[in-house]
Write a protein that holds these residues in place. Sequence first.
Motif, PDB file in Angstrom:
ATOM      1  N   VAL A 232     -12.114 -40.610 -24.441  1.00 51.49           N
ATOM      2  CA  VAL A 232     -12.845 -39.711 -25.260  1.00 51.49           C
ATOM      3  C   VAL A 232     -14.366 -40.389 -25.186  1.00 51.49           C
ATOM      4  CG1 VAL A 232     -13.497 -38.555 -27.083  1.00 51.49           C
ATOM      5  CG2 VAL A 232     -11.138 -38.507 -26.022  1.00 51.49           C
ATOM      6  N   SER A 233     -14.394 -41.636 -25.776  1.00 49.19           N
ATOM      7  CA  SER A 233     -15.716 -42.420 -25.751  1.00 49.19           C
ATOM      8  C   SER A 233     -16.458 -42.457 -24.290  1.00 49.19           C
ATOM      9  CB  SER A 233     -15.598 -43.491 -26.660  1.00 49.19           C
ATOM     10  OG  SER A 233     -15.087 -43.423 -27.954  1.00 49.19           O
ATOM     11  N   ALA A 234     -15.670 -42.984 -23.544  1.00 42.15           N
ATOM     12  CA  ALA A 234     -16.353 -43.392 -22.066  1.00 42.15           C
ATOM     13  C   ALA A 234     -16.509 -41.906 -21.545  1.00 42.15           C
ATOM     14  CB  ALA A 234     -15.048 -43.965 -21.342  1.00 42.15           C
ATOM     15  N   ALA A 235     -15.846 -40.779 -21.584  1.00 37.56           N
ATOM     16  CA  ALA A 235     -16.181 -39.628 -20.968  1.00 37.56           C
ATOM     17  C   ALA A 235     -17.343 -38.997 -21.416  1.00 37.56           C
ATOM     18  CB  ALA A 235     -14.812 -38.636 -21.207  1.00 37.56           C
ATOM     19  N   TYR A 236     -17.394 -38.999 -22.909  1.00 33.51           N
ATOM     20  CA  TYR A 236     -18.762 -38.315 -23.670  1.00 33.51           C
ATOM     21  C   TYR A 236     -19.924 -39.290 -23.412  1.00 33.51           C
ATOM     22  CZ  TYR A 236     -15.536 -34.926 -25.748  1.00 33.51           C
ATOM     23  OH  TYR A 236     -14.667 -33.794 -25.932  1.00 33.51           O
ATOM     24  N   ALA A 237     -19.845 -40.366 -23.338  1.00 31.82           N
ATOM     25  CA  ALA A 237     -21.015 -41.391 -23.069  1.00 31.82           C
ATOM     26  C   ALA A 237     -21.705 -41.128 -21.623  1.00 31.82           C
ATOM     27  CB  ALA A 237     -20.574 -42.773 -23.153  1.00 31.82           C
ATOM     28  N   ARG A 238     -20.593 -40.833 -20.726  1.00 32.02           N
ATOM     29  CA  ARG A 238     -20.901 -40.577 -19.209  1.00 32.02           C
ATOM     30  C   ARG A 238     -21.717 -39.033 -19.301  1.00 32.02           C
ATOM     31  NH1 ARG A 238     -23.028 -40.166 -15.301  1.00 32.02           N
ATOM     32  NH2 ARG A 238     -22.195 -40.408 -13.052  1.00 32.02           N
ATOM     33  N   ILE A 239     -21.118 -38.080 -20.099  1.00 32.02           N
ATOM     34  CA  ILE A 239     -21.853 -36.992 -20.296  1.00 32.02           C
ATOM     35  C   ILE A 239     -23.224 -36.958 -20.716  1.00 32.02           C
ATOM     36  CG2 ILE A 239     -21.675 -34.449 -21.430  1.00 32.02           C
ATOM     37  CD1 ILE A 239     -18.668 -34.766 -20.977  1.00 32.02           C
ATOM     38  N   CYS A 240     -23.464 -37.913 -21.854  1.00 34.73           N
ATOM     39  CA  CYS A 240     -24.619 -37.915 -22.390  1.00 34.73           C
ATOM     40  C   CYS A 240     -25.612 -38.584 -21.507  1.00 34.73           C
ATOM     41  CB  CYS A 240     -24.459 -38.810 -23.755  1.00 34.73           C
ATOM     42  SG  CYS A 240     -23.578 -38.053 -25.189  1.00 34.73           S
ATOM     43  N   ARG A 241     -25.131 -39.532 -20.554  1.00 34.51           N
ATOM     44  CA  ARG A 241     -26.194 -39.976 -19.713  1.00 34.51           C
ATOM     45  C   ARG A 241     -26.486 -39.068 -18.551  1.00 34.51           C
ATOM     46  NH1 ARG A 241     -22.844 -44.829 -20.189  1.00 34.51           N
ATOM     47  NH2 ARG A 241     -21.655 -44.245 -18.450  1.00 34.51           N
ATOM     48  N   LYS A 242     -25.524 -38.208 -18.000  1.00 30.95           N
ATOM     49  CA  LYS A 242     -25.833 -37.157 -17.199  1.00 30.95           C
ATOM     50  C   LYS A 242     -26.645 -36.222 -17.646  1.00 30.95           C
ATOM     51  CE  LYS A 242     -24.640 -35.468 -13.246  1.00 30.95           C
ATOM     52  NZ  LYS A 242     -25.286 -35.931 -11.835  1.00 30.95           N
ATOM     53  N   LEU A 243     -26.363 -35.902 -18.871  1.00 27.49           N
ATOM     54  CA  LEU A 243     -27.397 -34.840 -19.384  1.00 27.49           C
ATOM     55  C   LEU A 243     -28.805 -35.530 -19.567  1.00 27.49           C
ATOM     56  CD1 LEU A 243     -25.288 -33.117 -22.281  1.00 27.49           C
ATOM     57  CD2 LEU A 243     -25.812 -32.139 -19.974  1.00 27.49           C
ATOM     58  N   GLU A 244     -29.080 -36.589 -19.863  1.00 25.92           N
ATOM     59  CA  GLU A 244     -30.364 -37.238 -20.118  1.00 25.92           C
ATOM     60  C   GLU A 244     -30.916 -37.426 -18.706  1.00 25.92           C
ATOM     61  OE1 GLU A 244     -33.404 -39.138 -21.731  1.00 25.92           O
ATOM     62  OE2 GLU A 244     -31.642 -38.644 -22.629  1.00 25.92           O
ATOM     63  N   TYR A 245     -30.358 -37.566 -17.568  1.00 25.80           N
ATOM     64  CA  TYR A 245     -30.716 -37.721 -16.202  1.00 25.80           C
ATOM     65  C   TYR A 245     -31.264 -36.378 -15.899  1.00 25.80           C
ATOM     66  CZ  TYR A 245     -30.903 -38.069 -11.231  1.00 25.80           C
ATOM     67  OH  TYR A 245     -31.064 -38.043  -9.741  1.00 25.80           O
ATOM     68  N   ARG A 246     -30.665 -35.261 -16.056  1.00 23.53           N
ATOM     69  CA  ARG A 246     -30.835 -33.903 -15.739  1.00 23.53           C
ATOM     70  C   ARG A 246     -32.193 -33.473 -16.386  1.00 23.53           C
ATOM     71  NH1 ARG A 246     -25.416 -30.600 -15.907  1.00 23.53           N
ATOM     72  NH2 ARG A 246     -24.153 -31.399 -13.940  1.00 23.53           N
ATOM     73  N   MET A 247     -32.233 -33.695 -17.733  1.00 24.87           N
ATOM     74  CA  MET A 247     -33.461 -33.584 -18.570  1.00 24.87           C
ATOM     75  C   MET A 247     -34.771 -34.322 -17.724  1.00 24.87           C
ATOM     76  SD  MET A 247     -32.920 -31.485 -21.008  1.00 24.87           S
ATOM     77  CE  MET A 247     -34.509 -32.018 -21.706  1.00 24.87           C
ATOM     78  N   VAL A 248     -34.617 -35.413 -17.502  1.00 21.92           N
ATOM     79  CA  VAL A 248     -35.877 -36.309 -16.710  1.00 21.92           C
ATOM     80  C   VAL A 248     -36.108 -35.565 -15.615  1.00 21.92           C
ATOM     81  CG1 VAL A 248     -36.466 -38.481 -15.781  1.00 21.92           C
ATOM     82  CG2 VAL A 248     -35.015 -38.517 -18.107  1.00 21.92           C
ATOM     83  N   SER A 249     -35.206 -35.347 -14.639  1.00 26.91           N
ATOM     84  CA  SER A 249     -35.351 -34.873 -13.625  1.00 26.91           C
ATOM     85  C   SER A 249     -35.899 -33.086 -13.684  1.00 26.91           C
ATOM     86  CB  SER A 249     -33.906 -34.358 -12.583  1.00 26.91           C
ATOM     87  OG  SER A 249     -33.523 -35.600 -12.456  1.00 26.91           O
ATOM     88  N   HIS A 250     -35.621 -32.327 -14.600  1.00 26.49           N
ATOM     89  CA  HIS A 250     -36.120 -31.271 -14.889  1.00 26.49           C
ATOM     90  C   HIS A 250     -37.707 -31.352 -15.497  1.00 26.49           C
ATOM     91  CE1 HIS A 250     -36.179 -27.073 -15.889  1.00 26.49           C
ATOM     92  NE2 HIS A 250     -36.653 -27.320 -16.853  1.00 26.49           N
ATOM     93  N   ALA A 251     -37.800 -32.330 -16.308  1.00 21.84           N
ATOM     94  CA  ALA A 251     -39.065 -32.646 -17.015  1.00 21.84           C
ATOM     95  C   ALA A 251     -40.235 -32.787 -16.010  1.00 21.84           C
ATOM     96  CB  ALA A 251     -39.312 -33.596 -17.864  1.00 21.84           C
ATOM     97  N   SER A 252     -39.999 -33.786 -15.097  1.00 25.02           N
ATOM     98  CA  SER A 252     -40.760 -33.884 -13.689  1.00 25.02           C
ATOM     99  C   SER A 252     -40.885 -32.705 -12.733  1.00 25.02           C
ATOM    100  CB  SER A 252     -40.273 -35.125 -12.979  1.00 25.02           C
ATOM    101  OG  SER A 252     -38.821 -34.807 -12.415  1.00 25.02           O
ATOM    102  N   ALA A 253     -40.050 -31.961 -12.798  1.00 26.46           N
ATOM    103  CA  ALA A 253     -40.416 -30.854 -11.913  1.00 26.46           C
ATOM    104  C   ALA A 253     -41.191 -29.647 -12.530  1.00 26.46           C
ATOM    105  CB  ALA A 253     -38.875 -30.399 -11.339  1.00 26.46           C
ATOM    106  N   THR A 254     -41.330 -29.384 -13.759  1.00 29.88           N
ATOM    107  CA  THR A 254     -41.844 -28.447 -14.491  1.00 29.88           C
ATOM    108  C   THR A 254     -42.969 -28.745 -15.423  1.00 29.88           C
ATOM    109  OG1 THR A 254     -41.312 -26.396 -15.824  1.00 29.88           O
ATOM    110  CG2 THR A 254     -40.120 -28.321 -16.233  1.00 29.88           C
ATOM    111  N   LYS A 255     -43.902 -27.898 -15.758  1.00 36.06           N
ATOM    112  CA  LYS A 255     -44.901 -28.275 -16.718  1.00 36.06           C
ATOM    113  C   LYS A 255     -44.804 -27.347 -17.692  1.00 36.06           C
ATOM    114  CE  LYS A 255     -46.907 -30.870 -13.793  1.00 36.06           C
ATOM    115  NZ  LYS A 255     -47.049 -32.315 -13.794  1.00 36.06           N
ATOM    116  N   ASP A 256     -43.699 -26.499 -18.204  1.00 33.53           N
ATOM    117  CA  ASP A 256     -43.521 -25.879 -19.097  1.00 33.53           C
ATOM    118  C   ASP A 256     -43.073 -26.534 -20.425  1.00 33.53           C
ATOM    119  OD1 ASP A 256     -43.051 -23.723 -20.995  1.00 33.53           O
ATOM    120  OD2 ASP A 256     -41.681 -22.570 -19.624  1.00 33.53           O
ATOM    121  N   GLN A 257     -44.236 -26.687 -21.203  1.00 32.70           N
ATOM    122  CA  GLN A 257     -43.681 -27.827 -22.641  1.00 32.70           C
ATOM    123  C   GLN A 257     -42.625 -27.072 -23.334  1.00 32.70           C
ATOM    124  OE1 GLN A 257     -44.859 -30.689 -23.002  1.00 32.70           O
ATOM    125  NE2 GLN A 257     -44.026 -30.910 -24.881  1.00 32.70           N
ATOM    126  N   ARG A 258     -42.902 -25.854 -23.442  1.00 34.48           N
ATOM    127  CA  ARG A 258     -41.938 -25.109 -24.277  1.00 34.48           C
ATOM    128  C   ARG A 258     -40.462 -25.115 -23.748  1.00 34.48           C
ATOM    129  NH1 ARG A 258     -42.319 -18.822 -26.250  1.00 34.48           N
ATOM    130  NH2 ARG A 258     -40.483 -18.617 -27.694  1.00 34.48           N
TER     131      ARG A 258
END
Length: 409
Positions: A232-258
């Motif tokens: 459970v810890s390994a799976a959820y840690a991997r999920i958290c890292r994946k969500l973090e990566y998606r957030m960084v990619s999305h932030a670089s592709a958009t200018k919408d602060q909100r």
Amino acid sequence: MDIEKMESKFRLMLNLLKNITGNDKERMSHYLSEFVEKQGMSTFDVVTQNILISMFCVLISIGSFGNSLVCIAVIRKPQMRTARNVFIVNLALSDLTLCLFTMPFTLAGVIRKDWNFGMFMCKLVRAFQATNVFVSTMSITAIALDRYQVIIYPTKENMQKVGSVLILGGIWLVAFLMATPMFIYHDAIDLIPPDYGITLKVCAEVWPIAIGGFIYTVMTMLFQYVLPIVIVSAAYARICRKLEYRMVSHASATKDQRRRQQDERRKRKTNQLLIAIAVVFVISWLPINIFNLYMFYMGSHSKITSEQEYIIFAVCYMMAMSSACSNPLLYGWLNDNFRKEFNDLLCQNRCIGAIKRFTARPERNSVPMVIYTKTQQSEVERKNSQNNVHVPEASAATQVEHMALSVGP
């Protein structure tokens, strides 16, 4: 409980009672009762009993209510019968069984400190409890792996209902096999023969080898506690890292602060939920595993008295069973779909509307009210009044024409 240690003490006491002259069973029973009380095998005082009963009842009530809501929410709505929710329902069923079936028997054993339900129920209750505990922890692991597959590999085909049902069958089969030793090696033991006028039976494990209980406890801890924590810890840690990566990619592709702020809040909430699931599981099941290891390892060398053992066991057991109360919250209420169904089941909107209608001021019926007002005098009437000319009183028909109708609020 160390049955061998208790049996040796009682055997010693019975040998001493043989020196009593005559068949004075009443005196034997008196001495045995005192000895049983000194060994901490008598019932608790009233305050301790009430506290234990109250705490068990709270856990049983909350766990039964929460897990029943999860099951009903899926049964009543076909849209909720997804392959993913099957694991959540399976978790709820196992926790519901623990609350309704095994916890009352455990409470009775802790309060009375003996077992009066027979040998078969001793075996059945312990094996059924172990089976549902294994099912609960394996369901939590299956939920974590399913979420891992959906988030980490979103392009892969999602699990179908048939696949989820097969996995559930495997979970129950493995849990049943792992709990089989609890059925085989549990027995209701007479610590004192009935001939002495006092009956004392306990439901305990009787292994063919002395180290058998310790080996089984270690294996149970590895498969029911350590391995699920790692997965459970390994799976959820991997999920958290994946969500973090998606957030960084999305932030670089958009200018919408909100939009970035909303995504950041959503990611933080998801991470907190995943961490809470792992932490709650670790805290809930750690005390009972440590207690079991200590008791089986120390055996007759344990410094804990029988009464202290029952108290510590009760506290550790309640902490473990508290997971049956937290699971509906973590896997049900914090899920948007389940929360919506819970609101519908609890008729939140209708109840709030009923409360508002009950507490609101009742509306008064609109009643016509006739108010007579003094009309403005005409020029002729004013002159006649000044000249003291008598003017006849207006007729009823004339008065009606000057009415002002008002409808009360």
